[in-house]
Design an enzyme around this catalytic site. Sequence first.
Site, PDB file in Angstrom:
ATOM      1  CB  SER A  25      -0.531   4.567   2.415  1.00  0.00           C
ATOM      2  OG  SER A  25      -1.606   5.353   2.891  1.00  0.00           O
ATOM      3  CE1 TYR A  26      -3.587   3.226  -5.667  1.00  0.00           C
ATOM      4  CE2 TYR A  26      -5.311   2.031  -4.504  1.00  0.00           C
ATOM      5  CZ  TYR A  26      -4.814   2.587  -5.666  1.00  0.00           C
ATOM      6  OH  TYR A  26      -5.538   2.521  -6.824  1.00  0.00           O
ATOM      7  N   PRO A  27      -3.764   6.130  -2.175  1.00  0.00           N
ATOM      8  CG  PRO A  27      -3.782   7.767  -3.855  1.00  0.00           C
ATOM      9  CD  PRO A  27      -2.995   6.588  -3.346  1.00  0.00           C
ATOM     10  CB  SER A  53      -0.948   0.009   1.212  1.00  0.00           C
ATOM     11  OG  SER A  53      -0.221  -0.131   2.415  1.00  0.00           O
TER      12      SER A  53
END
Length: 366
Positions: free
Chosen positions: A332-334, A151
């Site tokens: 981290s992955y939005p 992530s």
Amino acid sequence: MTPRILCVAEKPAIAKAVANHLGGGQVNTRHVAGNQYVKNYEFDFAFGPPWGACSVTMTSVIGHLNGLDFPEQYRRWHSCPPGQLFDAPVVETTAPDKKAIANNITQQARYARALFIWTDCDREGEHIGSEVRQAAFKGNARLEVKRARFSNTERAHVIAAAQNPINLDDRQVNAVAARIELDLRLGASFTRLQTLSLQNMGGDLAERVISYGSCQFPTLGFVVDRYLRVRNFVPEEFWSIKLMHRRENIDVTFHWGQYRLFDRMAVVILFERCLGARIAKVSKMQRKPTSKWRPLPLTTVELQKMGSMFLRMDSQKVMKIAEDLYTKGWISYPRTETDQFDEGIDLKKLIEKQVQDHTWGPYAQG
């Protein structure tokens, strides 16, 4: 002979970042014929069992490889009644601008023992991973397929993801496939129905396409509803009394229980009584502890709301900036529906990156 692993990310920037982490800086870069953005990165890495030390080729796609459409005989506006599109066959094809990327995956798969998919950690990423698997199987149907779950692109997190792969989740793949097919059938049938029906009214509608989308249409309803509320709102004046007392350089604000009145004369009379009294009596005091909770990670919707509210950005710009920060390893992955960090994220490492900033560096260091 050293086994070879083929790794495929969803974006070129992610492929480069992961390759640099896994390769320890010892990475050879090769260009891919037919696409200037996608590269093949070659390096060695020690995966967990059963692979061990392997030669790795890391490459990427650029989003979806394939698209869904109706066969040629159904694509013309008057080829069939709009309702017939609900039952018409559909075909999956590789977009012309993605064929070079798909061919690169097929060719690299011929020399690989396993395929590691490094797509984004969401349903869409899972479906893109299935498209990568499909392209790889054309070159090597015996490939073992795994999925790296990550992530963010912080080094320790990436290495842990490489050494602890999981299986591709075909339930999520099928869920996205169903959504894509529904979007196609609903969008095409209702767009044709609306457009062909309204063209007969003439005027501006005679030459326009009136499109329909499963998300677009209800969103338009929200926009219209909000517009009507604002347009029909009738403002009304009100008055209130505010009282503040300063003691020992501390300002204390007292709240009026009535809060506001719409009768100006009544408020003026009360205000004059306050001025005449000169002395106020505190009739009640409440004391209670307060807690300031740690802020939660933002979901995609909350991120867009905060960006609009505090930064005055539209949703598209917010997500574009968030994606750039993600690919550079800052966040981290939005695109997420959870407000919980993954257990594998090293939050201290992410905060340490902020220490060098002149504005908030001291705050991050503290």
